[in-house]
Design a protein around this motif. Structure first.
Motif, PDB file in Angstrom:
ATOM      1  N   ARG A 290       6.234 -18.574  59.614  1.00 15.96           N
ATOM      2  CA  ARG A 290       6.454 -18.603  61.069  1.00 15.96           C
ATOM      3  C   ARG A 290       7.936 -18.458  61.389  1.00 15.96           C
ATOM      4  O   ARG A 290       8.314 -17.758  62.343  1.00 15.96           O
ATOM      5  CB  ARG A 290       5.893 -19.901  61.663  1.00 15.96           C
ATOM      6  CG  ARG A 290       4.372 -19.960  61.695  1.00 15.96           C
ATOM      7  CD  ARG A 290       3.880 -21.106  62.569  1.00 15.96           C
ATOM      8  NE  ARG A 290       4.248 -22.413  62.026  1.00 15.96           N
ATOM      9  CZ  ARG A 290       3.491 -23.117  61.195  1.00 15.96           C
ATOM     10  NH1 ARG A 290       2.304 -22.630  60.793  1.00 15.96           N
ATOM     11  NH2 ARG A 290       3.870 -24.306  60.774  1.00 15.96           N
ATOM     12  N   ALA A 291       8.797 -19.114  60.594  1.00 10.04           N
ATOM     13  CA  ALA A 291      10.241 -18.991  60.805  1.00 10.04           C
ATOM     14  C   ALA A 291      10.695 -17.559  60.554  1.00 10.04           C
ATOM     15  O   ALA A 291      11.527 -17.012  61.290  1.00 10.04           O
ATOM     16  CB  ALA A 291      10.991 -19.956  59.883  1.00 10.04           C
ATOM     17  N   ASP A 292      10.132 -16.928  59.534  1.00 12.50           N
ATOM     18  CA  ASP A 292      10.459 -15.540  59.230  1.00 12.50           C
ATOM     19  C   ASP A 292      10.053 -14.625  60.381  1.00 12.50           C
ATOM     20  O   ASP A 292      10.821 -13.761  60.813  1.00 12.50           O
ATOM     21  CB  ASP A 292       9.753 -15.125  57.940  1.00 12.50           C
ATOM     22  CG  ASP A 292      10.041 -13.693  57.550  1.00 12.50           C
ATOM     23  OD1 ASP A 292      11.207 -13.383  57.272  1.00 12.50           O
ATOM     24  OD2 ASP A 292       9.090 -12.887  57.527  1.00 12.50           O
ATOM     25  N   ALA A 293       8.852 -14.838  60.910  1.00  9.55           N
ATOM     26  CA  ALA A 293       8.359 -14.001  62.010  1.00  9.55           C
ATOM     27  C   ALA A 293       9.179 -14.202  63.272  1.00  9.55           C
ATOM     28  O   ALA A 293       9.396 -13.261  64.051  1.00  9.55           O
ATOM     29  CB  ALA A 293       6.891 -14.323  62.286  1.00  9.55           C
ATOM     30  N   ALA A 294       9.661 -15.419  63.475  1.00 11.11           N
ATOM     31  CA  ALA A 294      10.468 -15.703  64.659  1.00 11.11           C
ATOM     32  C   ALA A 294      11.903 -15.218  64.510  1.00 11.11           C
ATOM     33  O   ALA A 294      12.654 -15.204  65.488  1.00 11.11           O
ATOM     34  CB  ALA A 294      10.467 -17.209  64.938  1.00 11.11           C
ATOM     35  N   GLY A 295      12.288 -14.820  63.300  1.00  9.51           N
ATOM     36  CA  GLY A 295      13.670 -14.423  63.062  1.00  9.51           C
ATOM     37  C   GLY A 295      14.599 -15.598  62.917  1.00  9.51           C
ATOM     38  O   GLY A 295      15.817 -15.461  63.043  1.00  9.51           O
ATOM     39  N   ASN A 296      14.045 -16.773  62.632  1.00  6.49           N
ATOM     40  CA  ASN A 296      14.846 -17.980  62.472  1.00  6.49           C
ATOM     41  C   ASN A 296      15.322 -18.069  61.022  1.00  6.49           C
ATOM     42  O   ASN A 296      14.756 -18.792  60.193  1.00  6.49           O
ATOM     43  CB  ASN A 296      14.024 -19.215  62.853  1.00  6.49           C
ATOM     44  CG  ASN A 296      14.865 -20.484  62.925  1.00  6.49           C
ATOM     45  OD1 ASN A 296      15.955 -20.538  62.363  1.00  6.49           O
ATOM     46  ND2 ASN A 296      14.364 -21.484  63.619  1.00  6.49           N
ATOM     47  N   GLU A 297      16.380 -17.327  60.720  1.00  7.09           N
ATOM     48  CA  GLU A 297      16.866 -17.238  59.345  1.00  7.09           C
ATOM     49  C   GLU A 297      17.337 -18.597  58.820  1.00  7.09           C
ATOM     50  O   GLU A 297      17.194 -18.889  57.638  1.00  7.09           O
ATOM     51  CB  GLU A 297      18.025 -16.236  59.263  1.00  7.09           C
ATOM     52  CG  GLU A 297      17.731 -14.856  59.827  1.00  7.09           C
ATOM     53  CD  GLU A 297      16.804 -14.044  58.951  1.00  7.09           C
ATOM     54  OE1 GLU A 297      15.698 -14.549  58.648  1.00  7.09           O
ATOM     55  OE2 GLU A 297      17.174 -12.913  58.600  1.00  7.09           O
ATOM     56  N   HIS A 298      17.892 -19.414  59.698  1.00  7.57           N
ATOM     57  CA  HIS A 298      18.418 -20.712  59.276  1.00  7.57           C
ATOM     58  C   HIS A 298      17.288 -21.619  58.787  1.00  7.57           C
ATOM     59  O   HIS A 298      17.357 -22.196  57.689  1.00  7.57           O
ATOM     60  CB  HIS A 298      19.175 -21.356  60.438  1.00  7.57           C
ATOM     61  CG  HIS A 298      19.861 -22.635  60.067  1.00  7.57           C
ATOM     62  ND1 HIS A 298      19.672 -23.821  60.741  1.00  7.57           N
ATOM     63  CD2 HIS A 298      20.738 -22.920  59.068  1.00  7.57           C
ATOM     64  CE1 HIS A 298      20.400 -24.766  60.183  1.00  7.57           C
ATOM     65  NE2 HIS A 298      21.057 -24.252  59.172  1.00  7.57           N
ATOM     66  N   HIS A 299      16.235 -21.757  59.586  1.00  9.04           N
ATOM     67  CA  HIS A 299      15.105 -22.593  59.201  1.00  9.04           C
ATOM     68  C   HIS A 299      14.455 -22.053  57.928  1.00  9.04           C
ATOM     69  O   HIS A 299      14.103 -22.815  57.018  1.00  9.04           O
ATOM     70  CB  HIS A 299      14.081 -22.649  60.337  1.00  9.04           C
ATOM     71  CG  HIS A 299      12.915 -23.543  60.059  1.00  9.04           C
ATOM     72  ND1 HIS A 299      12.887 -24.875  60.420  1.00  9.04           N
ATOM     73  CD2 HIS A 299      11.734 -23.304  59.416  1.00  9.04           C
ATOM     74  CE1 HIS A 299      11.741 -25.415  60.019  1.00  9.04           C
ATOM     75  NE2 HIS A 299      11.020 -24.477  59.412  1.00  9.04           N
ATOM     76  N   LEU A 300      14.289 -20.741  57.862  1.00 11.28           N
ATOM     77  CA  LEU A 300      13.685 -20.123  56.686  1.00 11.28           C
ATOM     78  C   LEU A 300      14.523 -20.408  55.446  1.00 11.28           C
ATOM     79  O   LEU A 300      13.987 -20.791  54.394  1.00 11.28           O
ATOM     80  CB  LEU A 300      13.570 -18.606  56.909  1.00 11.28           C
ATOM     81  CG  LEU A 300      13.078 -17.774  55.728  1.00 11.28           C
ATOM     82  CD1 LEU A 300      11.653 -18.165  55.347  1.00 11.28           C
ATOM     83  CD2 LEU A 300      13.154 -16.290  56.058  1.00 11.28           C
ATOM     84  N   ALA A 301      15.829 -20.222  55.560  1.00 16.23           N
ATOM     85  CA  ALA A 301      16.706 -20.411  54.405  1.00 16.23           C
ATOM     86  C   ALA A 301      16.665 -21.849  53.894  1.00 16.23           C
ATOM     87  O   ALA A 301      16.621 -22.085  52.678  1.00 16.23           O
ATOM     88  CB  ALA A 301      18.134 -20.020  54.781  1.00 16.23           C
ATOM     89  N   LEU A 302      16.667 -22.814  54.804  1.00 11.83           N
ATOM     90  CA  LEU A 302      16.650 -24.213  54.387  1.00 11.83           C
ATOM     91  C   LEU A 302      15.357 -24.569  53.658  1.00 11.83           C
ATOM     92  O   LEU A 302      15.341 -25.429  52.778  1.00 11.83           O
ATOM     93  CB  LEU A 302      16.824 -25.124  55.606  1.00 11.83           C
ATOM     94  CG  LEU A 302      18.186 -25.054  56.320  1.00 11.83           C
ATOM     95  CD1 LEU A 302      18.213 -26.021  57.495  1.00 11.83           C
ATOM     96  CD2 LEU A 302      19.330 -25.341  55.355  1.00 11.83           C
ATOM     97  N   ALA A 303      14.260 -23.890  54.019  1.00 13.24           N
ATOM     98  CA  ALA A 303      12.962 -24.206  53.415  1.00 13.24           C
ATOM     99  C   ALA A 303      12.759 -23.532  52.063  1.00 13.24           C
ATOM    100  O   ALA A 303      11.989 -24.039  51.228  1.00 13.24           O
ATOM    101  CB  ALA A 303      11.842 -23.789  54.371  1.00 13.24           C
ATOM    102  N   LEU A 304      13.429 -22.406  51.813  1.00 11.85           N
ATOM    103  CA  LEU A 304      13.063 -21.565  50.673  1.00 11.85           C
ATOM    104  C   LEU A 304      13.329 -22.160  49.287  1.00 11.85           C
ATOM    105  O   LEU A 304      12.441 -22.075  48.422  1.00 11.85           O
ATOM    106  CB  LEU A 304      13.756 -20.204  50.787  1.00 11.85           C
ATOM    107  CG  LEU A 304      13.078 -19.226  51.747  1.00 11.85           C
ATOM    108  CD1 LEU A 304      13.927 -17.977  51.919  1.00 11.85           C
ATOM    109  CD2 LEU A 304      11.689 -18.857  51.259  1.00 11.85           C
ATOM    110  N   PRO A 305      14.492 -22.742  49.000  1.00 12.28           N
ATOM    111  CA  PRO A 305      14.699 -23.218  47.616  1.00 12.28           C
ATOM    112  C   PRO A 305      13.628 -24.202  47.158  1.00 12.28           C
ATOM    113  O   PRO A 305      13.065 -24.071  46.060  1.00 12.28           O
ATOM    114  CB  PRO A 305      16.092 -23.869  47.686  1.00 12.28           C
ATOM    115  CG  PRO A 305      16.783 -23.146  48.793  1.00 12.28           C
ATOM    116  CD  PRO A 305      15.711 -22.895  49.812  1.00 12.28           C
TER     117      PRO A 305
END
Length: 394
Positions: A144-159
């Motif tokens: 959902r963060a990826d689809a919204a373009g929320n790179e910050h939220h996505l990045a924090l979740a990925l590792p």
């Protein structure tokens, strides 16, 4: 003696000129427009503008305008041609990955180093993993963060998501293994997409390779590989991959991406045929809107600004998430700018920034357009200058 002195003077002059060019390259690499890096690299390669025009097939006036800031790059095919002519990776011209601007951008950049560690780790650690249900929910939240373009939220979740997915697959047996495989693939594809947009394309490719369980090639991995090859300026490789990916499942996105690759290669009829396939396969309002957005992107790629603008107007923006709406608005802005409507173009960029701010500022074509419009718009001057400032273009 006179000949020796002349030779030494020539060497010193050549070294001085080379140092100047390398200093220009360092300064241009700080995130400025593509044209500034192009000019520095052309001089470094000891080519004239005529040489570059001959090698790329691009108009001399366009190249001159690009280097002097009157023009900008908004077509992937042109960027790829320029990079190939100068024996460069496209990132050498776009300047990616960009120097961090602000805390969120810095945090997103830092994630690349965390993900690199996951690539060199041979086996997942033995720490207790999360339940598949929790992993599935976290993966959906990242998507959902990826689809919204929320790179910050996505990045924090990925590792953590990547590590959890690795552990889940290592521990999974029986019926749960297939679900663990799917979630691990999804996590890796999300991470590869972020790395691609940041400019760490080598890491993105390695993550995609790592995502394949055994010899199987899941459709999401193949689709992201096609995207990556397009961003690398390799349309023929992207097309070959798209053809191979067709065997992995019927999907609207593959022909849409292949259409972009055909347009990059200058084959508009083939691109239109693939777009028709994408529209036919699209189901639901969102996919239909995305297929129309692909039509706009292809029209822009072949230089038909009026048609691109028509497709943008036809797309149902309400059906699009933030990331895709931002991308469509960038296409709209480029189309308006090409039709000498700088104020309308600036307004579309401001809308795109509102839809997905960091996604916009990481897009090399959006950045180039922001730089070009800074001195052109009369209505949105302050807003565009603010965009340029936050993107590190001023």
């Amino acid at each position: 003696m006179h000949g020796a002195l002349s030779w030494q003077s020539t060497v010193r002059a050549s070294g001085y000129a080379s140092n100047l060019v390398m200093r220009e390259l360092d300064e241009a690499a700080a995130g400025g427009p593509i044209g500034a890096r192009l000019a520095a690299w052309r001089r470094h390669r000891e080519l004239t503008r005529d040489d570059l025009a001959s090698r790329t097939g691009l108009e001399l006036d366009y190249l001159a305008g690009l280097e002097t800031g009157r023009e900008w790059v908004d077509r992937r095919g042109r960027l790829a041609a320029l990079a190939a002519a100068l024996r460069l990776d496209v990132a050498d011209l776009t300047g990616q990955p960009y120097p961090p601007r602000g805390e969120e951008h810095a945090a997103v950049r830092a994630v690349a180093f965390h993900l690199r560690r996951s690539l060199v780790r041979r086996q997942p650690d033995r720490a207790p993993g999360m339940l598949l249900e929790e992993l599935a929910e976290r993966t959906r939240a990242a998507a959902r963060a990826d689809a919204a373009g929320n790179e910050h939220h996505l990045a924090l979740a990925l590792p953590e998501l990547i590590e959890a997915a690795d552990r889940a697959l290592a521990a999974a047996t029986g019926p749960g293994r297939e679900e663990a495989v799917r979630l691990r693939v999804d996590a890796h594809v999300l991470a590869a997409g972020l790395l691609r947009r940041l400019g760490y394309r080598d890491l993105a490719w390695m993550l995609l390779h790592r995502a394949r369980p055994g010899t199987r090639e899941p459709l999401p991995v193949l689709v992201e590989e096609v995207r990556l090859l397009i961003d690398l300026g390799l349309p023929e490789y992207a097309l070959a991959r798209a053809e191979r990916a067709e065997d992995a499942g019927v999907d609207w996105e593959l022909p849409a991406l292949a259409a972009v690759a055909q347009a990059m290669a200058g084959r508009r009829p083939e691109a239109k045929r693939l777009l028709a396939t994408a529209v036919e396969r699209a189901t639901g309002a969102r996919e239909s809107a995305l297929a129309i957005a692909a039509r706009a992107a292809v029209a822009a790629e072949v230089g038909d600004a009026a048609e691109a603008a028509d497709h943008v107007r036809a797309a149902d923006q309400a059906a699009l998430d933030g990331a895709h709406r931002s991308s469509l608005l960038v296409v709209a802005a480029a189309a308006e700018a090409r039709q000498d409507r700088a104020d309308e173009a600036a307004a579309r960029l401001v809308e795109a920034d509102a839809a997905a701010p960091l996604r916009l500022r990481l897009d090399p074509f959006a950045r180039d357009l922001v730089a070009a419009l800074t001195d052109r718009t009369t209505v949105h001057t302050a807003a565009v200058q603010d965009l340029a400032e936050r993107a590190g273009l001023r």
